[in-house]
Design a protein around this motif. Structure first.
Motif, PDB file in Angstrom:
ATOM      1  N   VAL A 215       0.837  -1.204   0.000  1.00  0.00           N
ATOM      2  CA  VAL A 215       0.000   0.000   0.000  1.00  0.00           C
ATOM      3  C   VAL A 215       0.868   1.250   0.000  1.00  0.00           C
ATOM      4  O   VAL A 215       0.687   2.156  -0.830  1.00  0.00           O
ATOM      5  CB  VAL A 215      -0.958  -0.005   1.208  1.00  0.00           C
ATOM      6  CG1 VAL A 215      -1.669   1.337   1.340  1.00  0.00           C
ATOM      7  CG2 VAL A 215      -1.981  -1.130   1.082  1.00  0.00           C
ATOM      8  N   VAL A 216       1.817   1.323   0.919  1.00  0.00           N
ATOM      9  CA  VAL A 216       2.666   2.514   1.034  1.00  0.00           C
ATOM     10  C   VAL A 216       3.565   2.673  -0.185  1.00  0.00           C
ATOM     11  O   VAL A 216       3.680   3.771  -0.753  1.00  0.00           O
ATOM     12  CB  VAL A 216       3.504   2.449   2.329  1.00  0.00           C
ATOM     13  CG1 VAL A 216       4.603   3.508   2.328  1.00  0.00           C
ATOM     14  CG2 VAL A 216       2.607   2.612   3.548  1.00  0.00           C
ATOM     15  N   GLU A 217       4.179   1.575  -0.615  1.00  0.00           N
ATOM     16  CA  GLU A 217       5.143   1.695  -1.714  1.00  0.00           C
ATOM     17  C   GLU A 217       4.449   1.939  -3.042  1.00  0.00           C
ATOM     18  O   GLU A 217       4.964   2.664  -3.902  1.00  0.00           O
ATOM     19  CB  GLU A 217       6.048   0.468  -1.738  1.00  0.00           C
ATOM     20  CG  GLU A 217       6.870   0.388  -0.452  1.00  0.00           C
ATOM     21  CD  GLU A 217       8.037  -0.562  -0.506  1.00  0.00           C
ATOM     22  OE1 GLU A 217       8.035  -1.475  -1.372  1.00  0.00           O
ATOM     23  OE2 GLU A 217       8.949  -0.417   0.340  1.00  0.00           O
ATOM     24  N   GLY A 218       3.251   1.400  -3.229  1.00  0.00           N
ATOM     25  CA  GLY A 218       2.508   1.668  -4.449  1.00  0.00           C
ATOM     26  C   GLY A 218       1.983   3.079  -4.534  1.00  0.00           C
ATOM     27  O   GLY A 218       1.609   3.560  -5.610  1.00  0.00           O
ATOM     28  N   ALA A 219       1.953   3.778  -3.376  1.00  0.00           N
ATOM     29  CA  ALA A 219       1.524   5.175  -3.345  1.00  0.00           C
ATOM     30  C   ALA A 219       2.697   6.141  -3.487  1.00  0.00           C
ATOM     31  O   ALA A 219       2.496   7.353  -3.453  1.00  0.00           O
ATOM     32  CB  ALA A 219       0.780   5.457  -2.042  1.00  0.00           C
ATOM     33  N   GLY A 220       3.908   5.597  -3.620  1.00  0.00           N
ATOM     34  CA  GLY A 220       5.079   6.443  -3.816  1.00  0.00           C
ATOM     35  C   GLY A 220       5.988   6.554  -2.614  1.00  0.00           C
ATOM     36  O   GLY A 220       7.008   7.238  -2.662  1.00  0.00           O
ATOM     37  N   GLY A 221       5.630   5.888  -1.502  1.00  0.00           N
ATOM     38  CA  GLY A 221       6.464   5.923  -0.318  1.00  0.00           C
ATOM     39  C   GLY A 221       7.434   4.752  -0.272  1.00  0.00           C
ATOM     40  O   GLY A 221       7.605   4.020  -1.247  1.00  0.00           O
ATOM     41  N   ARG A 222       8.067   4.597   0.883  1.00  0.00           N
ATOM     42  CA  ARG A 222       8.993   3.488   1.065  1.00  0.00           C
ATOM     43  C   ARG A 222       8.848   2.961   2.471  1.00  0.00           C
ATOM     44  O   ARG A 222       8.635   3.725   3.414  1.00  0.00           O
ATOM     45  CB  ARG A 222      10.440   3.935   0.833  1.00  0.00           C
ATOM     46  CG  ARG A 222      11.442   2.788   0.991  1.00  0.00           C
ATOM     47  CD  ARG A 222      12.873   3.219   0.785  1.00  0.00           C
ATOM     48  NE  ARG A 222      13.797   2.234   1.336  1.00  0.00           N
ATOM     49  CZ  ARG A 222      15.091   2.462   1.586  1.00  0.00           C
ATOM     50  NH1 ARG A 222      15.616   3.637   1.301  1.00  0.00           N
ATOM     51  NH2 ARG A 222      15.857   1.523   2.112  1.00  0.00           N
ATOM     52  N   MET A 223       8.949   1.634   2.609  1.00  0.00           N
ATOM     53  CA  MET A 223       8.978   1.006   3.920  1.00  0.00           C
ATOM     54  C   MET A 223      10.230   0.166   4.058  1.00  0.00           C
ATOM     55  O   MET A 223      10.709  -0.429   3.093  1.00  0.00           O
ATOM     56  CB  MET A 223       7.728   0.148   4.144  1.00  0.00           C
ATOM     57  CG  MET A 223       6.477   0.985   4.341  1.00  0.00           C
ATOM     58  SD  MET A 223       5.041   0.040   4.929  1.00  0.00           S
ATOM     59  CE  MET A 223       5.571  -0.423   6.585  1.00  0.00           C
TER      60      MET A 223
END
Length: 260
Positions: A215-223
């Protein structure tokens, strides 16, 4: 093996089934119990996970299942569905609609599909590796953050940290504009939609974080974990989510200050 449209449709059906089990018990008689690890559980937790397991057993019997309430069922496909029927049970008990159902699909221990579903507000984020995250069917995007001094940081509770982790977190807390407490998985959903900049937590289990990664990475973030490594089934549960991946190194530098 890539995530297929049928996998995505199945994830939606799982979330629908969990929500149908949870909604009648919200702000109602939900049957609170305390588990041996001193965490709360309700009928809603158990009935939601049971509903999802019935669907998985019928539709993908070769896939494994790992759920918070009913443990692990080994599969033979190399894929595993990771379920947390109510992430944020304390919020559910308190009548606060900031909990969520977490559904992940992992392949070889790596999260490739994730759902964060808030069944009361009817908000759903779905992320799939290599695809843009969607929020209620529309694209979701994190926001840029030029400096940690401008960042809004979220964490569920400082009580979840051990002494060294708390010391490290305090360095980060002092560096950001503001920190909000509470929220569980809903913090990561808000980050994916551009309302929070950073979320940092520790001592999470796979069912707590697997769904969050796509969810986070597909929105442009990174985990990643607190060492900067990608999150997978073997991770220790120290978790960072950054809406702007450019801030990861800054966060890691501050969290490296354990005991200093």
């Amino acid at each position: 093996m890539a995530v297929t449209p049928s996998d995505i449709a199945l994830a939606h059906r799982l979330a629908d089934a969990a929500g149908a089990a949870i909604r009648p018990l919200f702000r109602a008689e939900f049957g609170l119990e305390i588990k041996p690890d001193e965490t709360p559980v309700t009928r809603a937790d158990r009935e939601a996970e049971a509903a999802m397991r019935r669907i998985l057993a019928a539709e993908v019997p070769r896939d494994g299942i790992a759920g918070e309430e009913y443990g692990i069922e080994e599969g033979s496909s190399g894929r595993q569905w990771v379920l947390d029927p109510i992430d944020g049970t304390r919020a559910f008990i308190a009548g606060r609609p900031i909990f969520g159902t977490l559904i992940a699909l992992t392949e070889g221990g790596w999260p490739v599909l994730g759902v964060i579903d808030q069944p009361i507000l009817k908000e759903r984020w779905i992320g799939v590796a290599g695809r843009p995250t969607e929020f209620n069917g529309r694209p979701a995007a994190t926001r840029r953050c030029r400096d940690l001094a401008d960042a809004l940081l979220g964490t569920t509770s400082p009580a979840a940290f051990d002494d060294a982790q708390l010391h490290a977190f305090e360095h980060l807390d002092a560096a950001v504009r503001s920190t909000v407490l509470g929220g569980d998985c809903y913090n990561y959903a808000c980050l994916a939609s551009g309302h929070l900049d950073v979320v940092v937590e520790a001592n999470l289990k796979l069912h707590d974080f697997a769904a969050l990664v796509p969810v986070v990475e597909g929105a442009g973030g990174r985990m990643c974990d607190w060492a900067g490594d990608p999150l997978h089934a073997g991770s220790v549960g120290e978790v960072i989510a950054a809406g702007d991946p450019a801030r990861i190194d800054d966060i890691l530098d501050l969290l490296a200050c354990r005991g200093h």
